[in-house]
Scaffold this motif. Structure first.
Motif, PDB file in Angstrom:
ATOM      1  N   TRP A 246      73.855  29.487 111.210  1.00 51.30           N
ATOM      2  CA  TRP A 246      73.826  29.918 109.850  1.00 51.30           C
ATOM      3  C   TRP A 246      72.802  29.265 108.948  1.00 51.30           C
ATOM      4  O   TRP A 246      72.762  29.337 107.681  1.00 51.30           O
ATOM      5  N   LYS A 247      71.627  28.805 109.502  1.00 51.17           N
ATOM      6  CA  LYS A 247      70.737  28.259 109.026  1.00 51.17           C
ATOM      7  C   LYS A 247      69.808  29.150 108.295  1.00 51.17           C
ATOM      8  O   LYS A 247      69.196  30.314 109.205  1.00 51.17           O
ATOM      9  N   SER A 248      69.366  29.240 107.175  1.00 52.84           N
ATOM     10  CA  SER A 248      68.524  30.042 106.493  1.00 52.84           C
ATOM     11  C   SER A 248      67.304  30.143 106.982  1.00 52.84           C
ATOM     12  O   SER A 248      66.498  31.380 106.900  1.00 52.84           O
TER      13      SER A 248
ATOM     14  N   GLY B  11      66.202  34.311 110.754  1.00 54.23           N
ATOM     15  CA  GLY B  11      67.324  34.071 109.579  1.00 54.23           C
ATOM     16  C   GLY B  11      68.857  33.876 110.280  1.00 54.23           C
ATOM     17  O   GLY B  11      69.109  33.719 111.611  1.00 54.23           O
ATOM     18  N   PRO B  12      69.882  33.619 109.451  1.00 52.10           N
ATOM     19  CA  PRO B  12      71.088  33.514 110.055  1.00 52.10           C
ATOM     20  C   PRO B  12      71.693  34.476 110.887  1.00 52.10           C
ATOM     21  O   PRO B  12      71.346  35.704 110.598  1.00 52.10           O
TER      22      PRO B  12
ATOM     23  N   GLU C  57      75.535  24.662 105.758  1.00 47.51           N
ATOM     24  CA  GLU C  57      75.432  25.585 104.766  1.00 47.51           C
ATOM     25  C   GLU C  57      76.208  26.875 105.255  1.00 47.51           C
ATOM     26  O   GLU C  57      76.149  27.231 106.271  1.00 47.51           O
TER      27      GLU C  57
ATOM     28  N   PRO D 235      75.437  31.138 104.613  1.00 46.75           N
ATOM     29  CA  PRO D 235      74.662  32.061 104.037  1.00 46.75           C
ATOM     30  C   PRO D 235      75.702  33.040 102.873  1.00 46.75           C
ATOM     31  O   PRO D 235      76.710  33.323 103.156  1.00 46.75           O
TER      32      PRO D 235
ATOM     33  N   LYS E 207      77.004  28.151  97.821  1.00 45.30           N
ATOM     34  CA  LYS E 207      76.431  29.157  97.013  1.00 45.30           C
ATOM     35  C   LYS E 207      77.341  29.687  96.142  1.00 45.30           C
ATOM     36  O   LYS E 207      78.526  30.221  96.925  1.00 45.30           O
TER      37      LYS E 207
END
Length: 799
Positions: free
Chosen positions: A440-442, A447-448, A470, A472, A496
């Motif tokens: 899930w690393k942006s 991308g994730p 993190e 997303p 977030k």
């Protein structure tokens, strides 16, 4: 009253306990009085075990009519006499008799006849030899016995005559466990044609043959857990050993050992639905082939448990004969192969496959589960290679009915977005203890991986211990049915806003042992709205207003959500003032935003001050407001004589109003001031003869440019002045909009009296129109000058 020192229990002690239903007197030293229990008409349970009783005889005449259970265990009863149970001859409800460990040696004929309705007899731990057991069975032949427990009796050899006496009974349950039984003679059970459950657990049987279970044509459950144990020799199960058990539905062979499973080991089990061989040692199970279970071809088997049976290889079509199988357990084995799909060929009805905790590694292929389309539960935890699920198409795509998928503890690092594609019914997904930190690393290339978008009906998601730092924003979108999510033991810090906004059905939230410092409403308001369990302990919370205020307020207000460890596991890390203290110690009052309170204070204070000032103004200056208001209204509506020229001719400069007593002062001080430029109208001198007094006053006031009041206490009491002259003067001031009144004070009169009598106040007039008669003679000329100036001023109100 168990575990006491009761020696003597007398009839009088229990004579009033007519409603008593349970009496427990175990572990005492009772000496029973005759007919002790005759008063206990409602008693259902009586326990007099461990009391060193010498006899089972607790009375001489019938009593205890509602007794259901009698416990005589661990007493010194060696003989059962014919009359011992006569006291229970009217106890038609008696179901259970426990005589464990009573060292019974002799049974007189007919000893059980008074309790012929007995259904359960427990004789565990009795050191009875085989002839005594046979005698026991014979005495039970005339009873309604249904269940017989003969555990721990050291019944090493079960002879074919032991249970002969039970032939005419309806015995359905027999427990012979823990007897160190090594041999069962052929035909030992042939008299038990109605038996449905036989338990032989924890014995040392060396050999099973076709005659072992002969006669058990009604048997449905056979428990052989630890009954066939490898010691010096390995037990043997002959072919067709279970053939007499045509009605058997459940065969438990847990923790057993045997040489081989042959093509005829289970032949004849035409009703078998469950076979449990878990934790057992069978050489033929290490490499399962299409012949291993061929003897079950005629069985409607639905559940097969092969947990911890040292399976290393599953060959194609190994289970093909098990067409009715719905549950297959393969946990804790040593399987090392790539599942091509042929291993499960023929299992079209299987719904559950458990293959977790495998000591080797299993690889998957896109066709691994093509032959089990009805699969609902699949567990592969701690069994797969790390790259086993990273393929296209997904190995799970042929499983549209899958509801539970366990991929935990597999060190999985990469997952494709299509891994769950097509799993429209998936409700439980377990991915904890993998290596999904970069999933899930942006900032990761590409991308994730939003792999959860294919499982919209997910209800439980477990992703603990994956190294996530993190989440997303779109990772959990659309999971409106999710009820439990666990992300414990990760590295989550700053979450977030809105990442949990779709989790409106969430009931359990687990974020233990992360790096969370703040719990903000933008992140947690939606998921915490319906929670029943919150686990967020052992995080380094920042106990500041911005980070923790909302959370502490929510914790104080919630009455539905359970928060275990709140007092000692939810601790502040910063600032120093709160370090290592519970977040519940945080002072929320220190965070109150004073801006709205200041505004409210200013508003309320202003309102109070304005109200006070208005009240004071009305109280002390209301007259002034009313005065100017009337002037404004009259000028606005046109009632004034503003159109009249100021220079018109008046006959008199001032109409003098005075009390009769003050006439002499007027003659002395006012009349001498008359000349060609100044003329006064005096009532006694200038009234027209023949005209009424009222008409004269009105006419002369109209002809006078000013109205001069000589104010004294006497004037204020003059009725003419108070009733008419003052009113007409006030009309001149207000309605005619003329500043035409002059007040000359000969005495110091309070403004309140002036207003009450003349309806005039000093504040209604110009200061130059208010004169005080001087005390000192030398100031009289100045007074005269001021008076003439006041009389000479214009009558028009100044703007």
């Amino acid at each position: 009253m168990e575990h006491n020192q009761v020696y003597v229990l007398k009839k009088v002690d229990v004579s009033h306990c007519t409603n008593l239903t349970r009496l427990i007197m175990a572990s005492n030293k009772l000496k029973l009085e005759p007919e002790l229990f005759s008063a206990l008409q409602s008693l259902r349970v009586l326990d007099v075990s461990v009391n060193k009783l010498q006899s089972a005889k607790l009375g001489s005449r019938p009593q205890l009519p509602r007794l259901v259970s009698l416990d005589l265990a661990f007493n010194n009863i060696t003989t059962l006499r014919k009359e011992d149970f006569l006291f229970l001859s009217n106890s038609s409800f008696l179901q259970v008799l426990n005589m464990s460990s009573v060292s019974l040696k002799t049974l007189e004929p007919g000893c059980f006849k008074p309790i012929s309705g007995l259904r359960t007899l427990i004789m565990d731990g009795n050191k009875m030899d085989t002839p005594v057991i046979s005698k026991l069975c014979s005495e039970l032949s005339g009873t309604a016995i249904d269940a017989l427990f003969l555990r721990k009796m050291k019944l090493v050899t079960l002879r074919n005559t032991t249970f002969t006496g039970l032939q005419k009974t309806n015995l359905t349950f027999l427990d012979l466990s823990r007897n160190e039984m090594g041999k069962i003679e052929e035909g030992a059970f042939r008299e038990l044609s109605r038996l449905q459950t036989l338990i032989l657990t924890d014995n040392n049987i060396k050999h099973l043959n076709k005659g072992t279970f002969q006669g058990l044509k009604s048997l449905k459950r056979l428990h052989l857990t630890k009954a066939l144990v490898k010691s010096h020799t390995t037990p043997t199960i002959d072919d067709f050993s279970f053939q007499p058990l045509s009605d058997l539905e459940s065969l438990i062979l847990q923790r057993t050992a045997a040489h081989e499973i042959t093509e005829h080991t289970f032949t004849g089990l035409t009703s078998l639905q469950e076979l449990d061989m878990s934790w057992s040692s069978y050489a033929s199970l290490r490499n399962i082939t299409n012949k291993t279970f061929v003897s079950l071809a005629g069985s409607p088997l639905r559940k097969l448990n092969l947990t911890w049976t040292a399976i290393a290889q599953i060959n194609p079509q190994s289970f093909s004969v098990l067409r009715n199988l719905t549950t297959l357990l393969l946990d804790f084995n040593f399987i090392k192969q790539t599942l091509s799909g042929k291993e499960f060929e023929g299992l079209g009805q299987v719904e559950e496959i458990y293959m977790s905790n495998n000591h080797q590694t299993v690889n998957l292929s896109p066709e691994s589960f093509v032959n089990v389309p009805n699969l609902r539960v699949l567990t592969l935890g701690r069994s797969l290679k790390a790259e086993a699920v990273n393929m296209d198409p997904s190995p799970f795509s042929p499983l549209p009915n899958l509801t539970v998928l366990d991929l935990s503890n597999n060190n999985i690092a990469n997952i494709r977005e299509n891994m769950l594609e097509g799993l429209v019914n998936l409700k439980v997904l377990k991915l904890q203890h993998n290596n999904l930190a970069r999933l899930w690393k942006s900032g990761d290339l590409g991308g994730p991986a939003l792999f959860l978008k294919g499982a919209r009906r997910l209800m439980t998601l477990q992703m603990d211990s994956n190294g996530f730092d993190e989440i997303p924003a779109e990772a959990l979108r659309g999971l409106s049915d999710l009820r439990e999510i666990s992300l414990a033991n990760n590295l989550l810090n700053s979450l977030k806003n809105s990442i949990f906004d779709d989790l409106s059905s969430l009931r359990v939230l687990n974020l233990q042992k992360n790096l969370l410092t703040a719990v903000r409403p933008g992140v947690f308001k939606t998921p915490m709205s319906n929670l029943s369990l919150l686990l967020m302990d052992r995080n380094p919370f920042d106990c500041t207003c911005e980070s923790i205020l909302w959370f502490v307020t929510w914790l104080n207000d919630t009455h539905v959500t359970s928060v275990p460890g709140l007092s000692d596991q939810y601790l502040c890390n910063t600032p120093l003032a709160y370090f290592n203290r519970s977040i519940m110690d945080f002072d929320t009052l220190s965070c109150k935003d004073m801006t709205p309170f200041q505004a409210l204070y200013i508003l309320s204070s202003t309102a109070v001050i304005m109200l006070t000032v208005t009240a004071l103004l009305v109280r002390f200056h209301g007259w002034r407001i009313e005065f100017y208001w009337n002037i404004l209204i009259n000028r606005t509506l046109g009632f004034s004589d503003a159109r009249v020229e100021e220079g018109r001719e008046f006959e008199y400069d001032a109409y003098v109003v005075h009390a009769e007593k003050d006439g002499s002062w007027v003659e002395r001080r006012m009349v001498p001031l008359e000349n060609d430029m100044c003329k006064f109208c005096l009532e006694d001198r200038d009234f027209v003869p023949g005209m009424s007094k009222l008409e004269s006053i009105v006419d002369n006031m109209t002809k006078s440019r000013k109205i001069l009041f000589v104010v004294t206490e006497t004037l204020l009491k003059d009725p003419w002045c108070r009733r008419f002259k003052a009113h007409h003067a006030l009309h001149q001031v207000i309605e005619a909009s003329r500043d035409s009144v002059v007040l000359v004070f000969l005495q110091d009169v309070h403004d309140y009296k002036l207003s009450r009598s003349l309806f005039l106040r000093r504040g209604m007039l110009r200061s130059c129109c208010i004169l005080d008669w001087p005390v000192h003679k030398e100031r009289v000329p100045a007074f005269h000058q001021k008076l003439l100036m006041a009389l000479g001023m214009t009558n028009r109100l100044q703007e």
